[in-house]
Motif scaffolding. Structure first.
Motif, PDB file in Angstrom:
ATOM      1  N   SER A 128      10.977  14.868  -4.891  1.00  0.00           N
ATOM      2  CA  SER A 128      11.017  14.024  -6.090  1.00  0.00           C
ATOM      3  C   SER A 128      12.278  13.182  -6.127  1.00  0.00           C
ATOM      4  O   SER A 128      12.271  12.040  -6.592  1.00  0.00           O
ATOM      5  CB  SER A 128      10.926  14.890  -7.356  1.00  0.00           C
ATOM      6  N   ALA A 129      13.386  13.763  -5.638  1.00  0.00           N
ATOM      7  CA  ALA A 129      14.650  13.027  -5.596  1.00  0.00           C
ATOM      8  C   ALA A 129      14.543  11.804  -4.686  1.00  0.00           C
ATOM      9  O   ALA A 129      15.280  10.831  -4.846  1.00  0.00           O
ATOM     10  CB  ALA A 129      15.782  13.941  -5.117  1.00  0.00           C
ATOM     11  N   MET A 130      13.606  11.849  -3.725  1.00  0.00           N
ATOM     12  CA  MET A 130      13.387  10.714  -2.823  1.00  0.00           C
ATOM     13  C   MET A 130      12.269   9.794  -3.325  1.00  0.00           C
ATOM     14  O   MET A 130      11.886   8.850  -2.653  1.00  0.00           O
ATOM     15  CB  MET A 130      13.033  11.237  -1.416  1.00  0.00           C
ATOM     16  N   GLY A 131      11.702  10.134  -4.503  1.00  0.00           N
ATOM     17  CA  GLY A 131      10.615   9.324  -5.051  1.00  0.00           C
ATOM     18  C   GLY A 131       9.275   9.613  -4.414  1.00  0.00           C
ATOM     19  O   GLY A 131       8.353   8.795  -4.468  1.00  0.00           O
ATOM     20  N   ILE A 132       9.134  10.791  -3.817  1.00  0.00           N
ATOM     21  CA  ILE A 132       7.882  11.186  -3.157  1.00  0.00           C
ATOM     22  C   ILE A 132       7.261  12.334  -3.939  1.00  0.00           C
ATOM     23  O   ILE A 132       7.935  13.339  -4.223  1.00  0.00           O
ATOM     24  CB  ILE A 132       8.144  11.626  -1.701  1.00  0.00           C
ATOM     25  N   ILE A 164       6.744   8.241   4.455  1.00  0.00           N
ATOM     26  CA  ILE A 164       5.690   8.755   3.576  1.00  0.00           C
ATOM     27  C   ILE A 164       6.057   8.464   2.124  1.00  0.00           C
ATOM     28  O   ILE A 164       7.217   8.615   1.725  1.00  0.00           O
ATOM     29  CB  ILE A 164       5.500  10.272   3.780  1.00  0.00           C
ATOM     30  N   ASP A 165       5.043   8.059   1.307  1.00  0.00           N
ATOM     31  CA  ASP A 165       5.264   7.790  -0.118  1.00  0.00           C
ATOM     32  C   ASP A 165       4.605   8.831  -1.020  1.00  0.00           C
ATOM     33  O   ASP A 165       5.045   9.044  -2.147  1.00  0.00           O
ATOM     34  CB  ASP A 165       4.702   6.411  -0.485  1.00  0.00           C
ATOM     35  N   TYR A 166       3.534   9.470  -0.543  1.00  0.00           N
ATOM     36  CA  TYR A 166       2.742  10.370  -1.403  1.00  0.00           C
ATOM     37  C   TYR A 166       2.080  11.414  -0.509  1.00  0.00           C
ATOM     38  O   TYR A 166       1.781  11.141   0.666  1.00  0.00           O
ATOM     39  CB  TYR A 166       1.685   9.554  -2.148  1.00  0.00           C
ATOM     40  N   ILE A 167       1.872  12.610  -1.053  1.00  0.00           N
ATOM     41  CA  ILE A 167       1.324  13.707  -0.240  1.00  0.00           C
ATOM     42  C   ILE A 167       0.154  14.368  -0.964  1.00  0.00           C
ATOM     43  O   ILE A 167       0.226  14.614  -2.180  1.00  0.00           O
ATOM     44  CB  ILE A 167       2.405  14.770   0.055  1.00  0.00           C
ATOM     45  N   LEU A 168      -0.899  14.661  -0.220  1.00  0.00           N
ATOM     46  CA  LEU A 168      -2.052  15.392  -0.747  1.00  0.00           C
ATOM     47  C   LEU A 168      -2.087  16.792  -0.132  1.00  0.00           C
ATOM     48  O   LEU A 168      -1.908  16.944   1.073  1.00  0.00           O
ATOM     49  CB  LEU A 168      -3.359  14.665  -0.413  1.00  0.00           C
ATOM     50  N   VAL A 169      -2.321  17.778  -0.996  1.00  0.00           N
ATOM     51  CA  VAL A 169      -2.447  19.173  -0.536  1.00  0.00           C
ATOM     52  C   VAL A 169      -3.615  19.804  -1.270  1.00  0.00           C
ATOM     53  O   VAL A 169      -3.823  19.545  -2.462  1.00  0.00           O
ATOM     54  CB  VAL A 169      -1.159  19.989  -0.807  1.00  0.00           C
ATOM     55  N   LYS A 170      -4.369  20.638  -0.565  1.00  0.00           N
ATOM     56  CA  LYS A 170      -5.555  21.250  -1.159  1.00  0.00           C
ATOM     57  C   LYS A 170      -5.202  22.118  -2.353  1.00  0.00           C
ATOM     58  O   LYS A 170      -5.829  22.049  -3.400  1.00  0.00           O
ATOM     59  CB  LYS A 170      -6.295  22.081  -0.104  1.00  0.00           C
ATOM     60  N   LYS A 224       0.827  -1.202   0.000  1.00  0.00           N
ATOM     61  CA  LYS A 224       0.000   0.000   0.000  1.00  0.00           C
ATOM     62  C   LYS A 224       0.865   1.256   0.000  1.00  0.00           C
ATOM     63  O   LYS A 224       1.963   1.271   0.555  1.00  0.00           O
ATOM     64  CB  LYS A 224      -0.926   0.004   1.211  1.00  0.00           C
ATOM     65  N   LEU A 225       0.339   2.283  -0.634  1.00  0.00           N
ATOM     66  CA  LEU A 225       1.030   3.567  -0.683  1.00  0.00           C
ATOM     67  C   LEU A 225       0.736   4.343   0.592  1.00  0.00           C
ATOM     68  O   LEU A 225      -0.418   4.553   0.956  1.00  0.00           O
ATOM     69  CB  LEU A 225       0.533   4.359  -1.903  1.00  0.00           C
ATOM     70  N   ARG A 226       1.781   4.725   1.283  1.00  0.00           N
ATOM     71  CA  ARG A 226       1.601   5.488   2.525  1.00  0.00           C
ATOM     72  C   ARG A 226       1.390   6.959   2.160  1.00  0.00           C
ATOM     73  O   ARG A 226       2.313   7.644   1.700  1.00  0.00           O
ATOM     74  CB  ARG A 226       2.817   5.321   3.426  1.00  0.00           C
ATOM     75  N   VAL A 227       0.166   7.432   2.362  1.00  0.00           N
ATOM     76  CA  VAL A 227      -0.229   8.766   1.908  1.00  0.00           C
ATOM     77  C   VAL A 227      -0.471   9.682   3.106  1.00  0.00           C
ATOM     78  O   VAL A 227      -1.203   9.342   4.034  1.00  0.00           O
ATOM     79  CB  VAL A 227      -1.502   8.705   1.038  1.00  0.00           C
ATOM     80  N   ALA A 228       0.164  10.839   3.055  1.00  0.00           N
ATOM     81  CA  ALA A 228      -0.033  11.856   4.097  1.00  0.00           C
ATOM     82  C   ALA A 228      -0.705  13.076   3.464  1.00  0.00           C
ATOM     83  O   ALA A 228      -0.736  13.220   2.239  1.00  0.00           O
ATOM     84  CB  ALA A 228       1.307  12.253   4.712  1.00  0.00           C
ATOM     85  N   ALA A 229      -1.238  13.928   4.304  1.00  0.00           N
ATOM     86  CA  ALA A 229      -1.865  15.159   3.820  1.00  0.00           C
ATOM     87  C   ALA A 229      -1.318  16.341   4.597  1.00  0.00           C
ATOM     88  O   ALA A 229      -0.924  16.201   5.761  1.00  0.00           O
ATOM     89  CB  ALA A 229      -3.378  15.081   3.974  1.00  0.00           C
ATOM     90  N   TYR A 230      -1.285  17.491   3.922  1.00  0.00           N
ATOM     91  CA  TYR A 230      -0.836  18.715   4.591  1.00  0.00           C
ATOM     92  C   TYR A 230      -1.911  19.778   4.450  1.00  0.00           C
ATOM     93  O   TYR A 230      -2.480  19.990   3.370  1.00  0.00           O
ATOM     94  CB  TYR A 230       0.477  19.230   4.001  1.00  0.00           C
ATOM     95  N   ALA A 231      -2.191  20.475   5.571  1.00  0.00           N
ATOM     96  CA  ALA A 231      -3.195  21.546   5.576  1.00  0.00           C
ATOM     97  C   ALA A 231      -2.630  22.746   6.327  1.00  0.00           C
ATOM     98  O   ALA A 231      -1.804  22.592   7.220  1.00  0.00           O
ATOM     99  CB  ALA A 231      -4.483  21.060   6.236  1.00  0.00           C
ATOM    100  N   ARG A 232      -3.084  23.933   5.934  1.00  0.00           N
ATOM    101  CA  ARG A 232      -2.609  25.159   6.602  1.00  0.00           C
ATOM    102  C   ARG A 232      -3.690  26.221   6.564  1.00  0.00           C
ATOM    103  O   ARG A 232      -4.417  26.358   5.575  1.00  0.00           O
ATOM    104  CB  ARG A 232      -1.369  25.709   5.880  1.00  0.00           C
TER     105      ARG A 232
END
Length: 511
Positions: free
Chosen positions: A113-117, A87-93, A16-24
């Protein structure tokens, strides 16, 4: 007879892809915090409802601006977890929620991107894992930065109006005051400390002595830190304590960095803005004592910064490029690389004695006086392209063309961002402009002489020619001569220094 047995393939479990989200949210108002709660709930549901995704956490910042990443703990914590492989992938609004600073946006995306994220920006529908993502990200970040700047300008205009009509409310009053219903009111407990400072200065005590006494008695500063001499002197200089308010002592530049206002912006002075802690007589007497103490130590005021020595701020390390600071060691003055002092592995440059640098300058100037015709006169022709006015005109024309190319590129970016330019046409336009820029630079480089050398250097060279034409050999270091003709000093080694002249060349001299 051979016996064949089929071994079925084992189904490989899909990771599974470990997905995080960022909000501000940029303010800590109630409405914005409600928005933050909504973002939290939204991303938890989106990530948990996707069967191939695994929820890796929600990172957020409250009440902070998007113009500076260094101030956003939530974002920095997320980046640190990315580097730890969590973390593998990030979601941002949207890009503006991630950062309103173009340079920081692009640099952070490249770093990830250099880390594949990769990051997915919902509003703009941009996935940084796709080839065209970075170009689009750069454009959208620029628009977000422009929007932030526009909001900043509107806010500045509002503040300026409140400065002008005297209705601006000081959020954090000076030590000795407190804010009550939007007005500065004396805090008697701290005001007693302020009056004591003024009295101590008039008695002849130094800022360092007063700071030491306050520290020994356990009296805290406004923020609970340690008292410093500079803080004490700054308070003695502060007109706030005689009831005067001066607005816009600092300002934000175009890159949102805070700057001390030395006249670049207008200031607003309001007499009788609040109740004074000390009288004007006491204020003047204390400041006279501070000035008198400075004169005795040989410190003179300048508009920006106190500089007692000609070399101050002009000595740089030849190995790492860092500044070399003035230090006294066993009674002798040395200039040492600040980077070397902090980390000897990053820079190996050893300090050099100031008097050796000064002696090298004397030798260098004497050589220029002696060899003026052979060394300096030929430079004058090279600076002006051999004195050919046609060359100067050609350079000016090429520089104008280069500026027009930059304007066309900026216009293409804006049209493409607004959807007014087809992607293929946009890429074709960028290719044409890149080729044009290459041709112009090639033409500039082909002109005899350095196109970056300007008339300021010619004027500096003229001053040096005048000086060397009539000067006698130097017998000692001259602050005036050094300041007039030298831009900076490069410490090449303990045996050699380089003097970067204001007219352009670097003259090396052995120590």
């Amino acid at each position: 007879m051979k016996r064949i047995t089929k071994i079925d393939a084992v189904a490989k479990e899909t990771k599974k892809l470990r997905v995080a989200a960022y909000a501000r949210v940029s303010t800590d108002s109630a409405d914005q915090l409600v928005s933050l709660d909504a973002q939290k709930e939204h991303y938890e549901q989106v990530i948990k409802n996707c069967p191939n995704w695994e929820f890796a956490g929600l990172y957020y910042d409250e009440g902070v601006s998007g113009t500076k990443m260094a101030k956003r703990d939530g974002l920095l914590r997320m980046l640190a977890d990315c580097e730890r492989g969590l973390i593998d992938y990030i979601l941002v609004k949207s890009i503006s929620r991630f950062s309103r600073n173009t340079v920081e946006s692009v640099e952070t995306v490249r770093r990830l991107s250099a880390m594949g994220i990769y990051i997915f920006f919902e509003k703009e529908n941009i996935d940084t894992g796709k080839m065209e993502g970075e170009m689009m990200l750069s454009i959208m970040s620029s628009l977000a930065e422009d929007e932030s700047r526009s909001l900043s300008e509107n806010n500045k205009w509002s503040i300026q109006k409140r400065f002008q009509n005297g209705t601006y409310v000081i959020g954090t009053p000076a030590y000795g005051y407190k804010n009550v219903d939007g007005k500065m009111v004396i805090d008697e407990e701290k005001a007693a400390i302020v009056r004591r400072m003024f009295a101590s200065v008039m008695e002849g005590k130094s800022g360092a002595k007063i700071a030491s006494e306050l520290q020994a008695e356990g009296i805290p500063t406004a923020r609970g830190g340690k008292w410093q001499s500079s803080v004490i002197i700054g308070m003695i200089r502060n007109e706030t304590y005689i009831g005067v308010a001066v607005f816009q002592k600092t300002y934000k530049d175009d890159q949102f960095n805070s700057r001390v206002n030395y006249g670049e912006r207008g200031m607003y002075r309001i007499e009788g803005h609040h109740e004074p802690i000390v009288s004007e007589e006491v204020f003047r007497a204390a400041n006279f004592a501070v000035d008198n103490n400075a004169r005795e130590k040989g410190i003179t005021k300048s508009r920006k910064y106190t500089k007692r020595y000609a070399l101050s701020g002009k000595v740089f390390c030849g190995e790492c490029g860092g500044k070399c600071k003035r230090k006294k060691i066993y009674g002798e003055v040395w200039y040492g690389c600040d980077t070397h002092v902090k980390d000897k592995k990053r820079c190996r440059q050893l300090p050099v004695r100031a008097d050796m640098v000064e002696a090298a300058f004397v030798n260098m100037m004497n050589k220029l006086i002696y060899g003026r015709d052979a060394v300096l006169l030929p430079m004058s022709g090279r600076l002006l392209g051999g004195g050919n006015t046609e060359v100067l005109g050609r350079l000016e024309s090429l520089n104008t063309e280069l500026a027009m190319v930059a304007e066309r590129r900026q216009a293409a970016d804006k049209f493409f961002a607004k959807g007014l330019l087809d992607a293929a046409v946009y890429r074709e336009e960028l290719d044409v402009l890149a080729q044009k820029e290459k041709e112009i630079n090639a033409a500039r480089n082909g002109i005899e002489g350095d196109p970056d050398l300007d008339f300021d250097r010619q004027l500096a060279l003229n001053e040096l020619l005048k000086y060397t034409a009539k000067a006698e050999q130097l017998t000692a270091f001259s602050d005036e001569v050094f300041t007039k003709h030298v831009d900076r000093v490069i410490i090449v080694s303990r045996k050699e220094v380089g003097f970067v002249m204001k007219c352009g060349p670097v003259f090396r001299e052995r120590i």
